[in-house]
Design a protein around this motif. Structure first.
Motif, PDB file in Angstrom:
ATOM      1  N   SER A   1      38.034   1.849 -13.794  1.00 28.26           N
ATOM      2  CA  SER A   1      39.310   2.489 -13.443  1.00 28.26           C
ATOM      3  C   SER A   1      39.165   4.008 -13.392  1.00 28.26           C
ATOM      4  O   SER A   1      39.704   4.670 -12.494  1.00 28.26           O
ATOM      5  CB  SER A   1      40.390   2.137 -14.466  1.00 28.26           C
TER       6      SER A   1
ATOM      7  N   GLY B   1      39.782   5.903 -10.020  1.00 35.77           N
ATOM      8  CA  GLY B   1      40.999   6.710  -9.991  1.00 35.77           C
ATOM      9  C   GLY B   1      40.792   8.182 -10.269  1.00 35.77           C
ATOM     10  O   GLY B   1      41.724   8.976 -10.191  1.00 35.77           O
TER      11      GLY B   1
ATOM     12  N   VAL C   1      45.198   3.248  -9.726  1.00 32.40           N
ATOM     13  CA  VAL C   1      44.644   2.095 -10.434  1.00 32.40           C
ATOM     14  C   VAL C   1      45.661   1.617 -11.466  1.00 32.40           C
ATOM     15  O   VAL C   1      46.442   2.396 -12.006  1.00 32.40           O
ATOM     16  CB  VAL C   1      43.324   2.436 -11.167  1.00 32.40           C
ATOM     17  N   SER C   2      45.632   0.311 -11.728  1.00 34.43           N
ATOM     18  CA  SER C   2      46.415  -0.252 -12.824  1.00 34.43           C
ATOM     19  C   SER C   2      45.514  -1.246 -13.544  1.00 34.43           C
ATOM     20  O   SER C   2      45.077  -2.234 -12.966  1.00 34.43           O
ATOM     21  CB  SER C   2      47.667  -0.946 -12.284  1.00 34.43           C
ATOM     22  N   GLN C   3      45.218  -0.931 -14.801  1.00 33.45           N
ATOM     23  CA  GLN C   3      44.285  -1.762 -15.567  1.00 33.45           C
ATOM     24  C   GLN C   3      45.049  -2.495 -16.657  1.00 33.45           C
ATOM     25  O   GLN C   3      45.842  -1.894 -17.385  1.00 33.45           O
ATOM     26  CB  GLN C   3      43.180  -0.879 -16.160  1.00 33.45           C
TER      27      GLN C   3
END
Lengths: 190, 379
Positions: free
Chosen positions: A35, A39, A46-48
């Motif tokens: 990420s 990002g 991004v979304s983690q």
């Protein structure tokens, strides 16, 4: 009823990655590093997310990274573009979440029962132990392979992200791990 | 301006960034999943900037400590989840009555009681409004992304200071634990509000609970040289306890009017695709994320769905909702509980608008598909 549901499609602007294995294989740290690599320059969002609590302890552990050039509405994965499975159990648990035509990457020593011929297999854990010098960097080797096979991040950016998280004294081992993963995956591309 | 530092943060960590930016210098808390990273971050960051972090014996002590810190002049916060908030409500009422600005973060998890510690929920929506007894007007804000969490935490502090009142941040487990890249704000990026200090000299003329033009009294800190009493008993403008009917009414109407007359300052919502929408989704927090995704997918399939995402939950944004729904006939309220916000929406909207619910309360986040199934059902 059904008029809308027949027409809907998974949004095309998302690239959804799941790293899965067993607890302790560094799947969550791997997703965090990935990420930060993807990002870091601000061109992609991004979304983690990750399994949390009891489900994260033992058994199949997973961590997801959703990537998009646009605002990410739904924070979790919906249909995976890429599944990394480091163990048989994780493949068994998550293969159903992979999109048709999605990329499957497995550890081909630990995963032997594979429901498709369309996959990339590398011996990540063995490469870590025998070539990189420590079994702990299997996750980083896998990140190198993901970079080579998907282009979601370039090798140098990934190395910088890995080194930013590497404990002091392990920099060389980690750099080498990315290189090994990248090199071995390039061979698979032919 | 220099380029802002970007960091991969969890929602809970973003809350700490926002709080420190807003001026928080005191944190007292009792760690509880899924809020623990807020305490963790504060314990690491506050000592570095001259602030104080105290791990308390429980949540009752935590809220008491931040009220004391605030009365002593510090911006103060605590973070908890539903079970801890339940323990805090008595003293939250004390903060309403004593008009003490504090920020309480509730990272919601499944309930009632200890419920589902690691699972997401929005079932404390009404608790944030009605948790403690008595008449009072609550303020609650709700981020829906990690980046929002920085902004909404700053806003929570600003509202607490502006109105001299406790403010609740309604987070949830999904936002608290997901990670995204966040730009770390620099000085000047966001306005910072500080409580008004008294200009009158210490002495008989100083009234700690004076009914001013906007109903908010300038706030002296202990240690400033002003003598004043802070009590949960009903008190007059001098702060002395009273049983008088007229003074009771003055106090209660002060608590109400300082909020209700300025609700426009507190409302915050974002409307997307609502102008031509046949169906409008209303949601906050992670339910808003599922709703936005569902609306985007529906739009691509040619169905006109809009979303009203609420950032202010309390006071409930009556007028904005009325205006934004003026041209639609169908509304769906999406929430992670057995139906709480939907009652407010039904109360506010005229009877000719059909208000539906899409709910999830099994500890998981609503999926876009679940929302789309409901859209499909009502369209």
């Amino acid at each position: 009823m059904g008029a809308l549901l027949d027409k809907i499609a998974v949004p095309q602007d998302r690239f959804e990655i799941r790293l899965s294995g067993s607890g302790g294989q560094g799947m969550i740290l791997g997703a965090v590093i990935l990420s930060e690599a993807i990002g870091g320059d601000g061109t992609k969002n991004v979304s983690q997310t990750q399994s949390y609590g009891p489900e994260a302890r033992g058994g199949a552990s997973k961590s997801d990274v959703v990537v998009s050039p646009n605002q990410i509405f739904y924070p979790k994965a919906m249909k995976l573009d890429l599944l990394l499975a480091m163990t048989q159990e994780s493949l068994d648990s998550y293969y159903k979440d992979l999109k048709d035509g999605g990329t499957l990457i497995i550890d081909n020593v630990l995963v032997t029962d594979i429901p498709t011929d369309n996959y990339y297999g590398l011996p990540f854990t063995r490469l870590a132990r025998e070539e990189a010098g420590h079994v702990m960097v299997a996750n980083v080797i896998a990140l190198g392979a993901i970079a080579a096979l998907t282009g979601v991040v370039d090798k140098e950016t990934l190395i910088n992200a890995v080194l930013a998280r590497a404990p002091r004294g392990t920099e060389e081992k980690n750099r080498k791990a990315v290189e090994i993963g990248f090199r071995e995956a390039e061979k698979l591309k032919k | 301006m220099a380029e802002r530092e970007r960091k991969l943060l969890q929602g809970n960590q973003a809350c700490v960034v926002g709080a420190i930016y807003a001026g928080m210098r005191f944190y007292a808390g009792y760690p509880i999943t899924p809020s623990t990273e807020v305490a963790e971050g504060c314990s690491r960051e506050l000592p570095r900037i001259g602030g104080r972090f105290i791990q308390m014996e429980d949540e009752i002590g935590s809220i008491a400590a931040i009220i004391g810190a605030s009365v002593s002049g510090k911006k103060a916060m605590t973070a908890t989840s539903g079970p801890g908030y339940s323990l805090m409500v008595e003293n939250i009422g004390y903060a309403y009555m004593t008009e003490t600005p504090v920020v309480i973060v509730n990272v919601q998890r499944g309930g009632p009681s200890t419920g589902l510690p690691t699972k997401v929920s929005q079932s404390d929506t009404m608790q944030a409004r009605w948790g403690t007894h008595g008449d009072y007007n609550a303020i609650a804000v709700a981020p829906s992304t990690v980046a929002d969490t920085v902004v909404e935490t700053i806003r929570a502090f600003n509202l607490a200071e502006r109105f001299r009142t406790p403010v609740t941040i309604l987070l949830d487990e999904v936002i608290a634990h997901s990670r995204s890249m966040v730009e770390i704000p620099q000085e000047g990026d966001f306005p910072i509000v500080d409580r008004i200090k008294p200009t009158k000299p210490a002495g008989r003329d100083f009234m700690p609970f004076e009914v001013t033009e906007n109903f908010v009294s300038p706030m002296a800190s202990y240690g400033d040289g002003y003598r004043f009493i802070v009590t949960g008993l009903t008190h007059d403008q001098h702060g002395f306890t009273t049983n008088r009917a007229d003074e009771t009414v003055v106090k209660l109407e002060k608590l109400r009017n300082k909020i209700t007359r300025y609700e426009e300052e507190i409302y915050k919502q974002e409307a997307r695709w609502t102008d031509d929408a046949d169906i409008i989704l209303v949601a906050y927090g992670s339910a808003a994320r599922a709703s936005l995704q569902a609306a985007q997918i529906a739009r691509e399939a040619g169905v006109k769905v809009g979303v009203i995402q609420l950032y202010t939950i309390w006071p409930f944004p009556e007028k904005p909702l009325l205006d934004l729904c003026a041209k639609t006939k169908k509304v769906i309220v999406a929430e992670l509980n057995m139906g709480q916000l939907v009652h407010e929406v039904r109360r506010v909207l005229p009877g000719d608008i059909d208000v539906h619910s899409v709910l999830r309360y099994d500890g998981e986040i609503l999926t876009p598909l679940q929302v789309l199934e409901k859209v499909d059902e009502v369209m």
